[in-house]
Design a protein around this motif. Structure first.
Motif, PDB file in Angstrom:
ATOM      1  N   ILE A  77       0.880  -1.166   0.000  1.00  0.00           N
ATOM      2  CA  ILE A  77       0.000   0.000   0.000  1.00  0.00           C
ATOM      3  C   ILE A  77       0.917   1.214   0.000  1.00  0.00           C
ATOM      4  O   ILE A  77       1.633   1.457   0.971  1.00  0.00           O
ATOM      5  CB  ILE A  77      -0.927   0.028   1.227  1.00  0.00           C
ATOM      6  CG1 ILE A  77      -1.839  -1.203   1.229  1.00  0.00           C
ATOM      7  CG2 ILE A  77      -1.767   1.308   1.237  1.00  0.00           C
ATOM      8  CD1 ILE A  77      -2.678  -1.344   2.493  1.00  0.00           C
ATOM      9  N   ARG A  91      -2.721   3.235  -9.787  1.00  0.00           N
ATOM     10  CA  ARG A  91      -4.143   2.919  -9.889  1.00  0.00           C
ATOM     11  C   ARG A  91      -4.437   2.026 -11.090  1.00  0.00           C
ATOM     12  O   ARG A  91      -5.271   1.113 -11.014  1.00  0.00           O
ATOM     13  CB  ARG A  91      -4.953   4.206  -9.977  1.00  0.00           C
ATOM     14  CG  ARG A  91      -4.930   5.024  -8.697  1.00  0.00           C
ATOM     15  CD  ARG A  91      -5.551   6.379  -8.896  1.00  0.00           C
ATOM     16  NE  ARG A  91      -6.964   6.280  -9.218  1.00  0.00           N
ATOM     17  CZ  ARG A  91      -7.681   7.293  -9.701  1.00  0.00           C
ATOM     18  NH1 ARG A  91      -7.110   8.469  -9.919  1.00  0.00           N
ATOM     19  NH2 ARG A  91      -8.955   7.141  -9.957  1.00  0.00           N
ATOM     20  N   ASP A  96      -3.036  -0.455  -4.281  1.00  0.00           N
ATOM     21  CA  ASP A  96      -3.682   0.520  -3.424  1.00  0.00           C
ATOM     22  C   ASP A  96      -2.692   1.591  -2.968  1.00  0.00           C
ATOM     23  O   ASP A  96      -1.484   1.361  -2.910  1.00  0.00           O
ATOM     24  CB  ASP A  96      -4.284  -0.166  -2.191  1.00  0.00           C
ATOM     25  CG  ASP A  96      -5.679   0.354  -1.899  1.00  0.00           C
ATOM     26  OD1 ASP A  96      -6.061   1.377  -2.485  1.00  0.00           O
ATOM     27  OD2 ASP A  96      -6.383  -0.258  -1.095  1.00  0.00           O
ATOM     28  N   SER A 110      -8.213   0.191   2.782  1.00  0.00           N
ATOM     29  CA  SER A 110      -7.051  -0.400   2.114  1.00  0.00           C
ATOM     30  C   SER A 110      -6.628  -1.695   2.781  1.00  0.00           C
ATOM     31  O   SER A 110      -6.308  -2.686   2.107  1.00  0.00           O
ATOM     32  CB  SER A 110      -5.874   0.592   2.124  1.00  0.00           C
ATOM     33  OG  SER A 110      -6.142   1.707   1.302  1.00  0.00           O
ATOM     34  N   LYS A 113      -9.026  -4.436   1.835  1.00  0.00           N
ATOM     35  CA  LYS A 113      -8.782  -4.985   0.490  1.00  0.00           C
ATOM     36  C   LYS A 113      -7.620  -5.970   0.514  1.00  0.00           C
ATOM     37  O   LYS A 113      -7.683  -7.035  -0.102  1.00  0.00           O
ATOM     38  CB  LYS A 113      -8.474  -3.841  -0.483  1.00  0.00           C
ATOM     39  CG  LYS A 113      -9.648  -2.936  -0.794  1.00  0.00           C
ATOM     40  CD  LYS A 113      -9.201  -1.795  -1.683  1.00  0.00           C
ATOM     41  CE  LYS A 113     -10.271  -0.730  -1.829  1.00  0.00           C
ATOM     42  NZ  LYS A 113      -9.778   0.441  -2.602  1.00  0.00           N
TER      43      LYS A 113
END
Length: 258
Positions: A77, A91, A96, A110, A113
């Motif tokens: 992330i 993206r 993320d 996030s 996910k």
């Protein structure tokens, strides 16, 4: 999930650490690194599920750690203070990211996910394949400084990887986006068209209607005889809304000049 934080700024490291500890009970921060070199050491000593990775750091930037994350089958992330080209590449590759200052809800989303991806892809070979797809697309997109070349479209078990040039047009259907591919295929993704509009805006894509975005490289003709209508290379026709007509014409003219 076990996590590490990689950031050269002390305030950013500490604030993210306290946010995770205070609001994300399913995540255990196993280490904090001030550089990519320190992060590599942590990855060797701990089994890490997710890395919160800053982009702009001295000596080596965050992208330098990607090969290590791929080898370790570790999710990433990105945490960053800017949202320029790199964010579009991120993206487009279905990776993320969190913009600083980090919002608590976005942080929790996030992490959710990452946890969902890990739980759905319990087979280690499938997990490795998914990571390879993500990182290879991201590297390719980052290497092309002006245009996104590939788009990762997530589904329940992994990703569809599309070359941007193969997309004819994208249609909005409520909260979904339907990708129409040059071989007559359709791919449905549970994301708004607006999200893909911002990713593809510099890639010769044009939003011609609230429900339609087209790839101008597949534009065959257009006519304003009965309202502005475009015809695509697959023979389909699409209306250009009155509000978007001036922008469409300007974009087409600019493309022809190039």
């Amino acid at each position: 999930m076990n996590a590490i934080i990689v950031d050269d700024e002390e305030y950013s490291r500490q604030s993210l650490f306290f946010l995770i500890n205070g609001y994300c009970p399913d995540v255990k921060v196993r280490g904090i690194a001030r550089s990519v070199a320190e992060a590599r050491s942590l990855l060797k000593s701990e089994q890490i599920d997710v890395v919160f990775l800053d982009i702009a750091m001295p000596v080596e930037d965050g992208f330098s750690l990607l090969p290590d994350l791929q080898r370790n089958i570790t999710s990433v992330i990105f945490t960053t203070a800017y949202n320029q080209y790199a964010i579009k590449a991120i993206r487009a590759s279905a990776v993320d990211y969190l913009l600083k200052p980090i919002d608590i809800q976005e942080l929790q989303d996030s992490i959710g996910k990452a946890a969902d991806w890990k739980s759905r892809t319990s087979d280690n070979d499938l997990l490795a394949a998914s990571h390879e797809t993500v990182f290879s697309s991201l590297n390719e997109n980052l290497n092309e400084i002006k245009k996104i070349k590939k788009l990762n479209l997530p589904h329940s078990n992994g990703f569809h990887v599309l070359n941007i040039s193969n997309i004819l047009y994208i249609k909005a259907d409520s909260n979904y986006s339907i990708f129409h591919i040059d071989k007559g295929e359709k791919i449905v993704v549970s994301k708004h068209l607006k999200e893909y509009e911002s990713i593809l805006e510099d890639c010769e894509f044009c939003r011609i209607h609230k429900s339609t975005m087209i790839n101008l490289s597949h534009l065959q003709s257009y006519s304003n005889k009965n309202g502005l209508v475009v015809k695509m290379s697959d023979g389909t026709e699409h209306s250009v809304s009155r509000r978007r007509s001036p922008g469409f014409m300007d974009t087409v003219k600019d493309m022809f000049k190039k």
